[in-house]
Design an enzyme around this catalytic site. Structure first.
Site, PDB file in Angstrom:
ATOM      1  N   ALA A 286       0.979  -1.268  -0.115  1.00 31.57           N
ATOM      2  CA  ALA A 286      -0.056   0.040  -0.145  1.00 31.57           C
ATOM      3  C   ALA A 286       0.859   1.340  -0.022  1.00 31.57           C
ATOM      4  O   ALA A 286       0.605   2.221  -0.722  1.00 31.57           O
ATOM      5  CB  ALA A 286      -0.895  -0.100   1.323  1.00 31.57           C
ATOM      6  N   ILE A 288       3.743   1.889  -1.527  1.00 31.15           N
ATOM      7  CA  ILE A 288       4.328   1.932  -2.722  1.00 31.15           C
ATOM      8  C   ILE A 288       3.256   2.736  -3.773  1.00 31.15           C
ATOM      9  O   ILE A 288       2.181   2.167  -3.761  1.00 31.15           O
ATOM     10  CB  ILE A 288       4.876   1.061  -3.440  1.00 31.15           C
ATOM     11  CG1 ILE A 288       5.938   0.233  -2.603  1.00 31.15           C
ATOM     12  CG2 ILE A 288       5.506   1.049  -4.830  1.00 31.15           C
ATOM     13  CD1 ILE A 288       6.578  -0.662  -2.831  1.00 31.15           C
ATOM     14  N   ASP A 332      22.456  22.629 -37.071  1.00 30.60           N
ATOM     15  CA  ASP A 332      23.244  22.659 -38.546  1.00 30.60           C
ATOM     16  C   ASP A 332      22.518  23.951 -39.103  1.00 30.60           C
ATOM     17  O   ASP A 332      21.269  24.240 -38.915  1.00 30.60           O
ATOM     18  CB  ASP A 332      22.643  21.335 -39.230  1.00 30.60           C
ATOM     19  CG  ASP A 332      23.262  21.548 -40.728  1.00 30.60           C
ATOM     20  OD1 ASP A 332      24.538  21.813 -40.643  1.00 30.60           O
ATOM     21  OD2 ASP A 332      22.583  21.123 -41.728  1.00 30.60           O
ATOM     22  N   ASN A 699      -4.798   4.115  -2.727  1.00 31.11           N
ATOM     23  CA  ASN A 699      -3.775   4.304  -3.885  1.00 31.11           C
ATOM     24  C   ASN A 699      -4.159   4.055  -5.151  1.00 31.11           C
ATOM     25  O   ASN A 699      -3.533   5.045  -6.019  1.00 31.11           O
ATOM     26  CB  ASN A 699      -2.715   3.226  -3.552  1.00 31.11           C
ATOM     27  CG  ASN A 699      -1.489   3.367  -2.511  1.00 31.11           C
ATOM     28  OD1 ASN A 699      -2.188   4.517  -1.528  1.00 31.11           O
ATOM     29  ND2 ASN A 699      -0.525   2.816  -2.242  1.00 31.11           N
TER      30      ASN A 699
END
Length: 866
Positions: A286, A288, A332, A699
């Site tokens: 949970a 994470i 360039d 989450n």
């Protein structure tokens, strides 16, 4: 083969002017190889999919899911499998988005390649055939005409006013005159191999015939392309930052879980070792932010989609973020900063500069008739210099059909070209180098009358010529002669009447001026790198305000004369590098990267490819760019518009800022769960703060939708007025760290206040339910704060429609849980009384004024320092 005669070259390749025999093709293809450039081996889609998991954060999530599955099976708590499968779904979705985006980008590049003609004309056994480029072999005799792309490296056998544009190979902006009769020394540089035509270059004018001396990887383009595969691409700053985040979160979570495991064993009487271990693992899962990788991927994918609509193809998602941190753009000159098209900018006639040619019929006739360009289907076909003259004079021409009765083509000895027409009088028109033409003139046309070309007029004309050449213009002189008789051939270029001068230059693209100004305002340093002469490069650079004095220009020869150490120490003094080779370009990019600069390199020619690969981000041009450039570039600008690069940089900055907002929001909200559980165990060890199912819902739903919506916030007004961030600067800038810290503390204080009051006043299940609802509403409302580190009253709060929708959906989901009985069973909740809901509501809304007060203090402090 430039050092061999035509006959020796044919003999060496066992061929003839009538070409090879058809039955020799297969044998020669086996001997010399196929006429295709080696491409980097494309990844199998499975490999590309698996590469998306090469991320520590994703690995930790997979490990957490695996541990959850093992414990669910061991303990027979199969409901926990849902948690693990949800995590796996999020991780796999993240990988799929990455694969789809990369494949879309590659498909766009492939479509650009298919738009290029793949055929050429060859002579085999005396017969002209049209064949696919890949079927061309060494010894084949190829026919060339204006507009063709040279299909392989050729030793010219015939050349009739043949000119080739070699800017894509050497960087030289002017077409190169070709002469098949030359036999050159063996040490002649590629820029001066006038009896060769090189693969990938365009035939500008004339026609010719050549024998194939090299195909595929053996061509000059192929040799440069082969250098690219040995160069390894650096990780982008964000990739490095995400790795650091993964490590930080991993170590922090493991440390906190270890502490909680120990506390549960020693302080909680109801916990055994297995239960404590399961609780710790559940917390780790949970704690994470499972949605973080997916949110970051989606934010970048949306940025890439926005740029695709504006004709910018991003080949890999992380490239867009690198643009946002870009500090130096090495560009360039030819075709990127300039139009790669000669344009008439100054005209001298009647001994003065003029803006309009209406009154100068002889000058009009000379510019128009001493010219081999022609109009075909609305397009001017011919050599670039003559095209410029033709386009300039065309509006003044009243009659178009004139019959040329004689001509003397340009050659390097006379440095002139003459054409003859039969009007009332036979009239010749001549153009060429000023020094060559003026010597052949005895008179000048002034106010319609022939006057003696005296020393004073000569001095004036020399002054006009000097003014234009000083500004790096290509100057041509024009004159004419009228004949009474038809014996004009021997005297055609003698005793002529001078008409005027024309100054031409390959001008900067009109949109580049504003793009360069935006670069300076954004703290970006534009650097011009070109194969052109020093004076020409400086003239364009000065016009664009890239350089203000000649001391800012460094040539390739000067680079060679410097030691590596001196070059490294002094590189920041220069903004223009002229007459450089591909090796010089790589050396420049390497030196800048050693200074820890994030370097973007733009280009369209094969000569740009190695430096594009070496840079942090290579920007290729889609229309003028070679296939090699498109394959190695991280980003392709399909309209060849330099200004699009600035747009991409702005989008990159916006993407990075939005990722920071999402990170700040996710980590500040996740901290509540981790430290809330820790504090709750210390204060009330026997009361559950949050269950694993509750934490996972927070989450994956309450956190994820607002975080995703923050990722599509519009760019703030001052985003291109701030300097680029440093390459070593963490994604956790000081501002972000302070934001995470104080916002975590404020949310934690509110949630822990509710928990402690409820745990003391109500039953344990009521305390758990009040904490759950407080967290989901606090976090949802707090997403409004996360839109900007400025006050919410200083921004357009409802401008982001996606955020508004996601916010409403999250609020509705949160309220639905409180209203649906089955949700109470699913999340182990209990019904709350009115007074308990009032406490939850007040604490949830309080996050807005609390954060606003801190923002007010911090912003005042920042202003006072400024």
């Amino acid at each position: 083969m430039y050092f061999l005669s035509k006959e020796d070259t044919l003999d060496k390749l066992s061929s003839s002017f009538s070409g090879i025999k058809s039955n020799e093709v297969c044998k020669r293809m086996e001997q010399y190889g196929k006429n295709v450039l080696k491409e980097k081996r494309r990844e199998n889609i499975i490999v590309t999919f698996l590469r998306q998991f090469k991320n520590l954060m994703v690995f930790v999530l997979l490990l957490s899911a695996l541990i959850t599955i093992v414990f669910a099976i061991v303990t027979k708590e199969f409901a926990d499998l849902i948690d693990a499968f949800i995590i796996l779904f999020i991780v796999i979705l993240n990988a799929i988005i990455g694969v789809v985006q990369e494949n879309k980008a590659q498909a766009s590049i492939d479509s650009l390649k298919k738009a290029v003609s793949r055929y050429c004309k060859v002579i085999r056994e005396g017969t002209v055939l049209k064949i696919d480029l890949t079927e061309l072999v060494c010894g084949d005799v190829v026919l060339l005409e204006a507009g063709d792309i040279v299909p392989a490296d050729l030793r010219l056998l015939e050349s009739h006013q043949l000119k080739c544009d070699e800017s894509s190979l050497t960087g030289e902006s002017f077409p190169v005159d070709k002469n098949s009769s030359l036999v050159l020394p063996s040490n002649t540089t590629i820029n001066e191999q006038y009896n060769m035509a090189f693969s990938g270059c365009m035939v500008c004018a004339g026609r010719g015939k050549g024998i194939v001396t090299a195909v595929g990887d053996s061509t000059e383009i192929g040799k440069i392309a082969n250098l690219l595969f040995s160069t390894k691409k650096d990780q982008t700053p964000l990739q490095k930052a995400i790795q650091k985040i993964g490590k930080f979160i991993t170590y922090s979570v493991l440390f906190v879980c270890l502490i909680i495991f120990i506390l549960e064993i020693f302080f909680s009487k109801e916990m055994n070792i297995m239960t404590a271990l399961m609780t710790s693992v559940a917390l780790a899962v949970a704690a994470i932010p499972e949605s973080l990788p997916a949110v970051i991927t989606i934010i970048m994918a949306l940025g890439v989609t926005q740029l695709a609509k504006r004709k910018v193809i991003i080949k890999q998602l992380h490239a867009i973020e690198t643009l946002g941190s870009c500090e130096i753009i090495c560009s360039d000159k030819t075709g990127t900063l300039t139009q790669n098209k000669m344009t008439v900018t100054k005209v001298v006639t009647n001994n003065s500069f003029v803006e309009n040619l209406n009154s100068y019929n002889h000058m009009i006739q000379c510019m128009y008739l001493c010219n081999d360009s022609k109009l075909s289907n609305g397009n001017v076909i011919g050599e670039p210099t003559e095209n410029a003259l033709y386009e300039y004079v065309l509006p003044y021409v009243k009659k178009h059909n004139y019959k040329r009765i004689y001509e003397m083509p340009f050659d390097s000895n006379r440095k002139m070209m003459t054409t003859v027409y039969n009007f009332d009088k036979i009239t010749s028109y001549t153009k060429g180098a000023f020094d060559s033409v003026i010597k052949k003139c005895t008179h000048i046309l002034l106010d319609g009358k022939k006057m003696i070309l005296d020393k004073n007029i000569m001095a004036n004309l020399q002054s006009f010529n000097n003014q234009m050449t000083k500004n790096s213009m290509r100057v041509l002189a024009f004159c004419f002669k009228e004949f009474d008789e038809y014996n004009y051939e021997e005297e055609v270029e003698e005793d002529m009447t001078f008409l005027g001068l024309v100054g031409m230059i390959d001008p900067p693209r009109t949109e580049v001026y504003d793009a360069i100004k935006k670069c300076f305002k954004a703290g970006l340093k534009p650097i011009m790198i070109t194969g052109d002469h020093k004076n020409t490069a400086f003239a364009i650079a000065k016009q664009l305000e890239i350089a203000s004095k000649e001391s800012e220009v460094l040539t390739g020869d000067e680079i060679n004369a410097m030691s590596d150490n001196d070059f490294f120490k002094n590189i920041t003094k220069y903004t223009v590098f002229a007459r450089v080779s591909p090796e010089h370009k790589v050396k420049i990019v390497q030196a800048l990267k050693k200074l820890d600069k994030i370097v973007a390199m733009t280009g369209d020619g094969i000569n740009d490819a190695p430096s594009l690969k070496m840079s942090n981000i290579g920007v290729g041009m889609g229309t003028m760019g070679t296939d090699v450039v498109k394959s190695v570039a991280d980003m392709v600008v399909t309209d060849d518009n330099f200004a699009s690069i600035v747009v991409a940089i702005e989008e990159g900055r916006k993407v990075y800022k939005n990722i920071q907002k999402a990170l700040q929001y996710l980590l500040s909200t996740n901290a509540i769960e981790v430290f809330g559980v820790l504090l709750a165990l210390i204060i009330y060890p026997n009361i559950i703060f949050l269950t694993a199912v509750q934490m996972l819902f927070i989450n994956l739903v309450t956190d994820s939708l607002p975080a995703f919506a923050l990722g599509v916030e519009k760019a703030e007004k001052d985003i291109m007025l701030a300097p680029p961030r440093k390459s070593k600067e963490s994604v956790f800038s000081k501002e972000i760290k302070i934001g995470i810290l104080y916002q975590s503390i404020l949310q934690l204080v509110l949630v822990m206040g509710v928990f402690c009051y409820a745990a003391k006043t109500f039953k344990p299940e009521v305390a758990n339910t009040m904490v759950f609802f407080t967290i989901i509403f606090v976090q949802t409302i707090h997403s409004i704060n996360a839109k900007s580190n400025k006050s919410i009253f200083d921004i357009k709060l409802f401008e982001n429609k996606i955020f508004n929708i996601c916010f409403l959906i999250t609020i509705i989901l949160n309220i639905s849980i409180a209203c649906m009985p089955f949700c109470y069973r699913l999340f182990d909740l209990t019904h709350l009384a009115i007074n308990q809901w009032i406490i939850v509501s007040i604490c949830s809304i309080a996050i807005i004024p609390l954060v606003e007060l801190v923002k007010l203090f911090l912003n005042k402090k920042t202003k006072s320092k400024a």
